[in-house]
Scaffold this active site. Structure first.
Site, PDB file in Angstrom:
ATOM      1  N   CYS A  50       0.832  -1.207   0.000  1.00 54.51           N
ATOM      2  CA  CYS A  50       0.000   0.000   0.000  1.00 54.51           C
ATOM      3  C   CYS A  50       0.868   1.259   0.000  1.00 54.51           C
ATOM      4  O   CYS A  50       2.060   1.220   0.292  1.00 54.51           O
ATOM      5  CB  CYS A  50      -0.945   0.005   1.197  1.00 54.51           C
ATOM      6  SG  CYS A  50      -0.120   0.291   2.758  1.00 54.51           S
ATOM      7  N   CYS A  52       0.911   3.835   2.037  1.00 54.99           N
ATOM      8  CA  CYS A  52       1.494   4.275   3.315  1.00 54.99           C
ATOM      9  C   CYS A  52       2.681   3.400   3.719  1.00 54.99           C
ATOM     10  O   CYS A  52       3.536   3.845   4.481  1.00 54.99           O
ATOM     11  CB  CYS A  52       0.448   4.381   4.415  1.00 54.99           C
ATOM     12  SG  CYS A  52      -0.375   2.863   4.888  1.00 54.99           S
TER      13      CYS A  52
END
Length: 143
Positions: A50, A52
């Site tokens: 992802c 992040c």
């Protein structure tokens, strides 16, 4: 572009980032059991593809360890990729739900604390570095 080829490239880059930062990849449940039961302090970075993870967690993982105090062992499991190893590692994170990316801090094979996804997502890498180094200050020896 074929999606699977694209994802393989993303995963390979994410693995390379964390290995080059000095973390040992644990890719099997046996690897996890062998390492996480050892005495001393261990930081487990639960890696992910992802945004992040790539923009915050991996940079924080790489930079937080350049500090006066740090864990004895730096290891990583890859959620969604090395599923059995990640599931086995999460068994050591008693009291915490599955979260990726995340950081688990263990001492003598027992969970002490975690930085979960909500402690990472929406923050910047410097915030996460500060959180990790606060854990190191409290639980690690000077190197």
């Amino acid at each position: 572009m074929d999606f699977n080829i694209f994802m393989n490239d993303v995963v390979d880059a994410a693995r390379k980032d964390i290995r080059e930062a000095g973390y040992q990849e644990l890719t099997t449940p046996e690897d996890v059991d062998q390492v996480l039961v050892q005495d001393g302090t261990t930081l487990v970075m639960v890696n992910s593809v992802c945004g992040c993870a790539g923009g915050i967690a991996r940079p924080a993982a790489a930079n937080a360890i350049h500090y006066d105090k740090r864990p004895d062992q730096l290891v990583t499991v890859f959620a969604g990729q090395d599923k059995e190893a990640t599931e086995k590692a999460r068994q050591y994170f008693e009291g915490y739900p599955p979260s990726s990316p995340s950081f688990a801090f263990l001492k003598d094979g027992k969970i002490v604390t975690m930085l979960e996804r909500h402690d990472i997502e929406g923050h910047n890498a410097m915030d996460v570095i500060g959180k990790l180094q606060a854990i190191f200050d409290q639980h690690c020896k000077e190197v």
